[in-house]
Design a protein around this motif. Structure first.
Motif, short mmCIF file in Angstrom:
data_model
loop_
_atom_site.label_atom_id
_atom_site.label_comp_id
_atom_site.label_asym_id
_atom_site.label_seq_id
_atom_site.Cartn_x
_atom_site.Cartn_y
_atom_site.Cartn_z
N PRO A 1 3.49 -1.66 -9.44
CA PRO A 1 2.43 -0.92 -9.43
C PRO A 1 1.72 -2.15 -10.48
O PRO A 1 1.08 -3.06 -10.40
N TRP B 1 -3.00 3.24 -8.57
CA TRP B 1 -1.90 3.47 -10.01
C TRP B 1 -1.27 4.76 -9.08
O TRP B 1 -1.56 5.14 -8.10
N THR B 2 0.19 4.56 -9.77
CA THR B 2 0.85 5.49 -9.62
C THR B 2 1.32 6.27 -10.72
O THR B 2 0.68 6.30 -11.94
N ASN C 1 -0.25 8.54 -4.46
CA ASN C 1 -0.01 7.04 -4.12
C ASN C 1 1.54 7.26 -3.97
O ASN C 1 1.94 6.36 -3.56
N THR C 2 1.95 7.95 -5.74
CA THR C 2 3.33 8.07 -5.75
C THR C 2 4.63 8.63 -4.72
O THR C 2 5.53 8.08 -4.07
N TYR D 1 3.70 5.79 -2.05
CA TYR D 1 4.83 4.87 -2.31
C TYR D 1 6.49 5.56 -2.10
O TYR D 1 7.34 4.29 -1.25
N TRP E 1 9.79 6.32 -7.26
CA TRP E 1 8.94 7.59 -8.34
C TRP E 1 9.08 6.28 -10.01
O TRP E 1 7.35 6.49 -10.01
N LEU F 1 -0.77 -0.34 -2.62
CA LEU F 1 0.85 -0.47 -3.21
C LEU F 1 1.62 -1.47 -1.75
O LEU F 1 3.09 -0.98 -1.81
N TRP G 1 -3.08 9.63 -8.74
CA TRP G 1 -1.44 8.61 -9.46
C TRP G 1 -0.60 9.64 -8.31
O TRP G 1 0.44 8.99 -7.72
N TRP G 2 -0.98 10.87 -8.07
CA TRP G 2 -0.33 12.08 -7.37
C TRP G 2 0.32 11.44 -5.44
O TRP G 2 1.21 10.85 -5.62
#
Length: 305
Positions: free
Chosen positions: A241, A252-253, A100-101, A104, A235, A167, A97-98
């Motif tokens: 998402p 996932w974010t 991907n965020t 993004y 963020w 994403l 998740w980190w």
């Protein structure tokens, strides 16, 4: 006569020392009044600070409690469980998740600035037919909520491009500009004197070189403000998402993954608070380091219309 004169001279120092007492008391009273005036003037700011700070304090104290204490009314940890942060960090999928965020928010911010700055420069400094109409179209896009276009956009990305579960439906559109970023940059570029641009053109610079060599260095505060706005938006984005990546956990974010984490640990409030602080920490640290440029950019964007 001589004796009385001697007594008077003898009492003079003590009289002087006696007057210093009222003077020091007056000085203390003046300092006390100044302190009370300061508190009265800044009471609203102090109250607002406590209003915003206390939830963070509560979340931090809860994050280092044990599972049993987090469900009680005891607000001070009996034992400091710093391992809660490690437990959250080692949760399966949290590092994904980190990543991907960061992809993004980081890539989306770069694409937004690269695509929005030339449009803002053209709207601010070029004279062409339909410029006001184009500006009104940009402002109209700012007023259009994303929920209005979500159905046709989802059908396009899912049926035509087959990119759902990733994403990229959220990142690729940022390469075509953002209405709010264009408007904010345009307002700042209006404050740049046209003499600088004319001097660059006299020296033989084309439009692109003028933008890169003259306008870009002068527009750093506005670019920093736009970058922070876009980074914070990406963020914290939950809606995007959820629409495009909800069926694939590997995409996932943090904002969407945190909801899943909270559902899985709904009784472990200490772990939920620790995960929340880990999600908020990067944007808070980034804002504190870049707040000067951010405030300067936001302040100067409304000087000319």
């Amino acid at each position: 006569m001589t004796l009385s004169t001697t007594l008077t001279k003898t009492r003079t120092p003590s009289g002087t020392s006696g007057t210093s007492g009222p003077r020091s008391a007056a000085a203390r009273a003046a300092r006390r009044r100044a302190a009370l005036n300061w508190v009265a003037v800044h009471s609203l700011a102090i109250a607002a600070t406590l209003f915003f700070l206390l939830p963070f304090v509560f979340a931090f104290l809860t994050s280092v409690m044990t599972d049993s204490q987090a469900l009680t009314t005891n607000y001070w940890p009996t034992s400091w469980e710093w391992g809660n942060y490690r437990t959250v960090w080692e949760t399966p999928g949290f590092l994904t998740w980190w990543r991907n965020t960061l992809l993004y928010a980081g890539l989306g911010t770069v694409l937004t600035i690269v695509s929005s700055l030339p449009v803002a420069y053209a709207l601010a400094k070029f004279r062409f037919r339909g410029r006001n109409l184009a500006l009104m179209a940009v402002i109209s896009m700012m007023m259009l909520p994303p929920q209005v276009t979500i159905i046709p956009m989802y059908l396009f990305w899912s049926k035509q491009m087959h990119l759902t579960g990733t994403l990229w439906p959220l990142i690729i559109p940022m390469a075509f500009g953002d209405a709010f970023s264009i408007f904010l940059l345009r307002q700042f570029l209006l404050t740049i004197p046209k003499e600088y641009i004319e001097a660059a053109r006299i020296d033989g610079c084309g439009d692109l070189r003028t933008l890169l060599k003259v306008v870009l260095p002068m527009a750093k505060p506005a670019i920093a403000a736009v970058a922070l706005f876009q980074f914070f938006y990406a963020w914290n984005d939950y809606f995007g998402p959820q629409i495009y990546a909800s069926n694939k956990p590997s995409a996932w974010t943090l904002s969407y993954g945190l909801e899943s984490f909270k559902s899985a640990h709904h009784t472990n409030w200490n772990l939920t608070m620790a995960a929340t602080l880990l999600v908020m920490a990067p944007v808070i640290i980034l804002f504190f380091f870049a707040q000067k440029a951010f405030i300067e950019g936001v302040t100067l964007t409304g000087v000319k219309g």
